[in-house]
Design an enzyme around this catalytic site. Structure first.
Site, PDB file in Angstrom:
ATOM      1  N   LYS A  35     -16.927  31.783  56.602  1.00  0.00           N
ATOM      2  CA  LYS A  35     -16.672  31.355  55.228  1.00  0.00           C
ATOM      3  C   LYS A  35     -17.983  31.209  54.456  1.00  0.00           C
ATOM      4  CE  LYS A  35     -13.182  28.406  54.970  1.00  0.00           C
ATOM      5  NZ  LYS A  35     -12.602  27.062  55.160  1.00  0.00           N
ATOM      6  N   THR A 121      -7.437  14.649  49.769  1.00  0.00           N
ATOM      7  CA  THR A 121      -6.243  13.816  49.571  1.00  0.00           C
ATOM      8  C   THR A 121      -6.020  13.017  50.843  1.00  0.00           C
ATOM      9  OG1 THR A 121      -5.333  15.471  48.106  1.00  0.00           O
ATOM     10  CG2 THR A 121      -3.775  13.892  49.053  1.00  0.00           C
ATOM     11  N   PHE A 147      -7.282  17.214  41.104  1.00  0.00           N
ATOM     12  CA  PHE A 147      -5.923  17.559  40.672  1.00  0.00           C
ATOM     13  C   PHE A 147      -5.762  19.049  40.391  1.00  0.00           C
ATOM     14  CE2 PHE A 147      -6.934  13.197  39.397  1.00  0.00           C
ATOM     15  CZ  PHE A 147      -5.979  12.512  40.129  1.00  0.00           C
ATOM     16  N   ARG A 149      -4.934  22.957  40.402  1.00  0.00           N
ATOM     17  CA  ARG A 149      -3.824  23.791  40.869  1.00  0.00           C
ATOM     18  C   ARG A 149      -4.403  25.109  41.347  1.00  0.00           C
ATOM     19  NH1 ARG A 149      -1.508  24.564  35.181  1.00  0.00           N
ATOM     20  NH2 ARG A 149      -3.756  24.458  34.878  1.00  0.00           N
ATOM     21  N   GLU A 150      -3.919  25.612  42.485  1.00  0.00           N
ATOM     22  CA  GLU A 150      -4.365  26.931  42.905  1.00  0.00           C
ATOM     23  C   GLU A 150      -3.922  27.934  41.849  1.00  0.00           C
ATOM     24  OE1 GLU A 150      -3.373  27.863  46.967  1.00  0.00           O
ATOM     25  OE2 GLU A 150      -4.068  25.903  47.615  1.00  0.00           O
ATOM     26  N   LEU A 252      10.269  22.037  35.933  1.00  0.00           N
ATOM     27  CA  LEU A 252      11.732  22.034  36.062  1.00  0.00           C
ATOM     28  C   LEU A 252      12.201  23.459  36.365  1.00  0.00           C
ATOM     29  CD1 LEU A 252      13.099  19.626  33.271  1.00  0.00           C
ATOM     30  CD2 LEU A 252      12.857  19.198  35.723  1.00  0.00           C
ATOM     31  N   ALA A 254      13.899  25.681  38.652  1.00  0.00           N
ATOM     32  CA  ALA A 254      14.736  25.676  39.871  1.00  0.00           C
ATOM     33  C   ALA A 254      14.563  27.000  40.599  1.00  0.00           C
ATOM     34  CB  ALA A 254      16.194  25.465  39.488  1.00  0.00           C
ATOM     35  N   GLY A 255      14.690  26.971  41.906  1.00  0.00           N
ATOM     36  CA  GLY A 255      14.534  28.197  42.683  1.00  0.00           C
ATOM     37  C   GLY A 255      14.504  27.879  44.165  1.00  0.00           C
ATOM     38  N   CYS A 262      -0.308  21.570  49.658  1.00  0.00           N
ATOM     39  CA  CYS A 262      -0.418  20.200  49.126  1.00  0.00           C
ATOM     40  C   CYS A 262       0.906  19.450  49.043  1.00  0.00           C
ATOM     41  CB  CYS A 262      -1.088  20.230  47.763  1.00  0.00           C
ATOM     42  SG  CYS A 262      -2.706  21.004  47.815  1.00  0.00           S
TER      43      CYS A 262
END
Ligand code: UGA
Length: 436
Positions: A35, A121, A147, A149-150, A252, A254-255, A262
């Site tokens: 890495k 976290t 906080f 987001r990927e 919201l 849905a799926g 995370c």
């Protein structure tokens, strides 16, 4: 300022490069030699939009370097710890092995007045238990949750919507706060809220934010379950309730539910920690959130089976997507990949395609068939299921074009991302999640 970042995974690599991009001198440290070699060459070891650019810029400017040697941290004013806290094997709690190892390896290189800023976290109470070890070196521990987001990690790090720092009481805490204000000066000057708390609050802010987001997704997925038996459309329901500013439309969707490195493990670790604290009942609903989430995967499999007349054995099913969400090659706890594995387990001949995540998926599930080209993957399929709403599928795949490639006309929209009317008009039998 001189900064070190311990742990160069999704969080640490982005944090290191982003801090260099705002003018700091940063060294990223990780025990993983591959890495570090990749990062030092300016190559992101995972797919994250914008990361390669700021990595190359940082390295070219001389402000960003990487090392496997913890001694390289010496001389930095702030040491960020951003190592992973995965779910323990055989349990729900967070595994703090890497956090403890990172802090222990850092201790010999700390000087009086240094700040150690935990970003991982962690279960509430972790910072308080680590603080004495850090204080013994004359350094100060703060907890500064992340906080990001990927898929939007660079933007979220350079321009976060809030900054949170848990600091010790008194002068020590005030001094640490001042140092962090300097680190994050460009954001704070732009008006980003900077919230200073005690350790426990900062740790809880992080896990409660993820618990809330997971709950929001499972709430709408629970409504999808009801919509399915009542003949309602959950996407219209979400639009309608989302107009209420107190509710809001975001998260919201849905799926087939949430996945990733995370949300799933964080709600489980939160439950486990609450149990340890004797307050398991306070977050008992998170078990339900988890269960609703897992049920949606079964539902998606069921819909494919129904669409194929009840028989999966020997049927060719093309799965569009493998990453846990678009703009990422991360397959950790990917609901879509899980659906693919379940379909395979039921005897279907499964072909997966994804713009970024094929290599990662293949490593974990070598028995599935992977095809990089979307159209080639669709050719001859009896049924198609969308599990990751990449633009390549959601926007750029027309139902007519798809129909010209496949053998069957059954589509399951695991992310409610397609226009049902358009697919039906092109001759498809369309199944959404919580839609008639
Ligand atoms: C999440 C949080 O959103 C970040 O704020 C947090 O910093 C991060 O975890 C972390 O703790 O490091 P991330 O895991 O990148 O970020 O992904 P999200 O965008 O939250 O999506 C999580 C999952 O929920 C994905 O599988 C996504 O497809 C799903 N999702 C999201 C839905 O099923 N419906 C939605 O409406 C939104």
């Amino acid at each position: 300022m001189r900064l070190s970042v311990i742990g160069c995974g999704y969080l640490g690599a982005v944090h290191a490069a982003a801090m260099a991009s705002i003018g700091h001198e940063v060294v990223g440290i990780d025990v993983d030699e591959r890495k570090i070699a990749s990062l030092a060459a300016g190559e992101a070891p995972f797919f994250e939009p914008g990361l390669s650019e700021i990595l190359s810029e940082g390295i070219a400017s001389g402000r960003l370097s990487f090392s496997t040697d913890f001694a390289a941290a010496a001389g930095a004013a702030v040491h960020f710890v951003g190592v992973g806290t995965p779910q323990v094997k055989g349990g729900y709690a967070a595994d703090l092995t890497y956090v403890n190892a990172a802090v222990d390896a850092l201790l010999p290189h700390l000087s009086e007045g240094d700040i150690v800023a935990g970003k991982s976290t962690v279960p509430v109470g972790t910072a308080a238990s680590l603080a004495p070890r850090v204080s013994a070196t004359g350094a100060t521990l703060v907890w500064n949750p992340e906080f990001l987001r990927e898929g939007f990690a660079v933007q979220d790090t350079v321009d976060p919507d809030r900054l949170v720092a848990g600091v010790p009481a008194g002068d020590e805490g005030e001094r640490a706060t001042q140092v962090l204000r300097e680190v994050y000066h460009p954001s704070i000057a732009k008006g980003t809220p900077f919230i200073v708390t005690d350790y426990a609050t900062a740790e809880l802010v992080k896990v409660s934010a993820n618990a809330f987001l997971a709950t929001k997704i499972s709430f709408i997925n629970a409504m999808a379950e009801i919509a399915e038996v009542a003949g309602a459309d959950v996407t219209m329901l979400a639009d309608a309730i989302g107009h209420d500013a107190r509710i809001g439309r975001r998260f919201l969707g849905a799926g087939i539910g949430f996945g990733g490195g995370c949300l799933p493990k964080d709600i489980r670790a939160f439950s486990a920690r609450a149990e340890e604290l004797g307050r398991g009942e306070s977050v008992a609903f998170l078990r339900e959130v988890d269960e609703i989430n897992m049920r949606r995967r079964e539902r998606a499999v069921q819909l494919v089976q129904d669409g194929l007349g009840g028989e999966l054995f020997g049927k060719k099913v093309t799965v569009l997507g493998a990453a846990f969400k678009p703009y990422s090659d991360d397959i950790r706890d990917s609901p879509g990949l899980d659906v693919a594995v379940r379909l395979h387990g039921l005897g279907a001949s499964v072909t997966l395609t994804d713009p970024e995540a094929i290599e990662n998926a293949r490593r974990q599930h070598p028995h599935l068939t992977y095809v990089a080209d979307r159209d080639e993957a669709l050719t001859g399929a009896d049924a198609v299921i969308l599990v990751t709403e990449w633009d390549e599928y959601r926007r750029e795949l027309s139902p007519e074009h798809a129909a010209s490639l496949t053998a069957g006309r059954v589509v399951v929209d695991g992310r409610n991302a397609f226009d049902p009317a358009a697919w039906r008009a092109a001759g498809w039998t369309y199944y959404g999640m919580g839609r008639p």
